[in-house]
Design a protein around this motif. Sequence first.
Motif, PDB file in Angstrom:
ATOM      1  N   PRO A 298      10.618   8.097  -4.713  1.00  7.69           N
ATOM      2  CA  PRO A 298      11.450   7.951  -3.750  1.00  7.69           C
ATOM      3  C   PRO A 298      10.786   7.789  -2.807  1.00  7.69           C
ATOM      4  CG  PRO A 298      12.759   9.865  -4.392  1.00  7.69           C
ATOM      5  CD  PRO A 298      11.351   9.558  -5.399  1.00  7.69           C
ATOM      6  N   LEU A 299      10.787   6.941  -1.956  1.00  6.80           N
ATOM      7  CA  LEU A 299       9.446   6.134  -1.447  1.00  6.80           C
ATOM      8  C   LEU A 299      10.319   4.956   0.066  1.00  6.80           C
ATOM      9  CD1 LEU A 299       6.905   4.447  -3.899  1.00  6.80           C
ATOM     10  CD2 LEU A 299       6.959   6.228  -2.982  1.00  6.80           C
TER      11      LEU A 299
ATOM     12  N   PRO B  61       3.540  -2.725   7.271  1.00  5.06           N
ATOM     13  CA  PRO B  61       3.443  -2.009   6.245  1.00  5.06           C
ATOM     14  C   PRO B  61       3.157  -1.033   4.843  1.00  5.06           C
ATOM     15  CG  PRO B  61       4.833  -4.347   5.436  1.00  5.06           C
ATOM     16  CD  PRO B  61       3.531  -4.411   6.815  1.00  5.06           C
ATOM     17  N   PHE B  62       3.254   0.168   5.362  1.00  6.90           N
ATOM     18  CA  PHE B  62       2.859   0.862   3.851  1.00  6.90           C
ATOM     19  C   PHE B  62       4.404   1.832   2.966  1.00  6.90           C
ATOM     20  CE2 PHE B  62       2.095   3.534   7.786  1.00  6.90           C
ATOM     21  CZ  PHE B  62       3.238   4.496   6.473  1.00  6.90           C
ATOM     22  N   PHE B  63       4.228   1.914   2.663  1.00 11.12           N
ATOM     23  CA  PHE B  63       4.721   3.066   2.241  1.00 11.12           C
ATOM     24  C   PHE B  63       4.639   4.720   1.642  1.00 11.12           C
ATOM     25  CE2 PHE B  63       7.376  -0.748   1.279  1.00 11.12           C
ATOM     26  CZ  PHE B  63       8.666  -0.083   1.568  1.00 11.12           C
ATOM     27  N   ARG B  64       5.715   5.829   1.863  1.00 11.73           N
ATOM     28  CA  ARG B  64       5.475   7.205   1.728  1.00 11.73           C
ATOM     29  C   ARG B  64       6.259   7.271   0.914  1.00 11.73           C
ATOM     30  NH1 ARG B  64       5.166   7.324   7.790  1.00 11.73           N
ATOM     31  NH2 ARG B  64       6.844   7.048   8.253  1.00 11.73           N
ATOM     32  N   PRO B  65       5.990   8.945   0.450  1.00  7.30           N
ATOM     33  CA  PRO B  65       7.294   9.977   0.230  1.00  7.30           C
ATOM     34  C   PRO B  65       8.095   9.790   0.875  1.00  7.30           C
ATOM     35  CG  PRO B  65       5.331  10.534  -0.623  1.00  7.30           C
ATOM     36  CD  PRO B  65       4.496   9.438   0.289  1.00  7.30           C
ATOM     37  N   ALA B  66       9.317   9.462   0.292  1.00  7.81           N
ATOM     38  CA  ALA B  66      10.515   9.793   1.222  1.00  7.81           C
ATOM     39  C   ALA B  66      10.534  10.581   1.984  1.00  7.81           C
ATOM     40  CB  ALA B  66      12.085   8.930   0.557  1.00  7.81           C
ATOM     41  N   GLN B  67      11.327  10.468   2.964  1.00 12.42           N
ATOM     42  CA  GLN B  67      11.437  12.385   3.769  1.00 12.42           C
ATOM     43  C   GLN B  67      12.371  13.859   3.444  1.00 12.42           C
ATOM     44  OE1 GLN B  67       8.707  13.256   5.349  1.00 12.42           O
ATOM     45  NE2 GLN B  67       8.025  12.109   4.179  1.00 12.42           N
ATOM     46  N   GLU B  68      13.977  12.297   3.179  1.00  4.22           N
ATOM     47  CA  GLU B  68      14.826  13.448   2.595  1.00  4.22           C
ATOM     48  C   GLU B  68      15.056  12.391   1.410  1.00  4.22           C
ATOM     49  OE1 GLU B  68      18.247  11.640   5.172  1.00  4.22           O
ATOM     50  OE2 GLU B  68      16.618  11.919   6.490  1.00  4.22           O
TER      51      GLU B  68
ATOM     52  N   ARG C 263       0.663  -0.944  -0.178  1.00  8.87           N
ATOM     53  CA  ARG C 263       0.065   0.238  -0.287  1.00  8.87           C
ATOM     54  C   ARG C 263       1.198   1.061  -0.155  1.00  8.87           C
ATOM     55  NH1 ARG C 263      -5.422   0.790   1.830  1.00  8.87           N
ATOM     56  NH2 ARG C 263      -6.120   2.408   1.418  1.00  8.87           N
ATOM     57  N   ILE C 264       0.145   2.083  -0.619  1.00  5.54           N
ATOM     58  CA  ILE C 264       1.318   3.618  -0.967  1.00  5.54           C
ATOM     59  C   ILE C 264      -0.016   4.701   0.318  1.00  5.54           C
ATOM     60  CG2 ILE C 264       2.247   5.096  -2.523  1.00  5.54           C
ATOM     61  CD1 ILE C 264       2.611   3.291  -3.891  1.00  5.54           C
ATOM     62  N   ARG C 265       0.907   5.192   0.636  1.00  9.53           N
ATOM     63  CA  ARG C 265      -0.433   6.748   1.305  1.00  9.53           C
ATOM     64  C   ARG C 265       0.786   7.824   1.270  1.00  9.53           C
ATOM     65  NH1 ARG C 265      -3.801   4.020   4.457  1.00  9.53           N
ATOM     66  NH2 ARG C 265      -4.493   2.390   5.137  1.00  9.53           N
ATOM     67  N   GLU C 266       0.213   8.970   2.199  1.00  8.70           N
ATOM     68  CA  GLU C 266       0.531   9.991   1.715  1.00  8.70           C
ATOM     69  C   GLU C 266       0.829  11.168   0.589  1.00  8.70           C
ATOM     70  OE1 GLU C 266       3.338  10.095   5.199  1.00  8.70           O
ATOM     71  OE2 GLU C 266       1.838   8.533   6.462  1.00  8.70           O
ATOM     72  N   ILE C 267       0.529  10.504  -0.104  1.00 11.01           N
ATOM     73  CA  ILE C 267       0.814  10.713  -1.327  1.00 11.01           C
ATOM     74  C   ILE C 267      -0.911  11.178  -2.623  1.00 11.01           C
ATOM     75  CG2 ILE C 267       1.343   9.233  -2.541  1.00 11.01           C
ATOM     76  CD1 ILE C 267       3.236  10.767  -3.955  1.00 11.01           C
TER      77      ILE C 267
END
Length: 146
Positions: free
Chosen positions: A119-120, A134-141, A105-109
Amino acid sequence: MSETPQIPRPVPRPEDDITAEFWQHCNRDELRFQRCTDCGTWRHLPRVMCAQCASTEWEWALSSGRGRLFSWTVTHRSPHPAFRGEVPFVVGIIEMEEGVRMLCRIREIAPEDLALDLPLEVGFERANDETSLPFFRPAQEADSSD
Ligand SMILES: [Zn+2]
């Protein structure tokens, strides 16, 4: 106004000990993949034998939790009543820094902001008292490979 009863989310039901171990690490908020202790090749999905050297020896190595978006789909019609309030949602294939690919799953976008190679980074969410997913979100840095 009637209140909709909370429908529990379906959670993974591992069919073998190796898969169960992957989820046990997730329940500790750790993303770990098998890594062959003979040739060093990472692998996912969990399995008994290394596809590179046929060794049956491995360790559960900690992933960096970082990867890039390889492909994705946007779900507009919930496949299960528990997800009805979440559509549209995104499920993608993430190519991890370790070289393995993972469906997640991809969240926060917003779906329209997704792009190939985005980048995730992994995050974890509680599905119930025993299960962390687990889930993935845009990488913070930005990572160093740019
Ligand atoms: Zn190997």
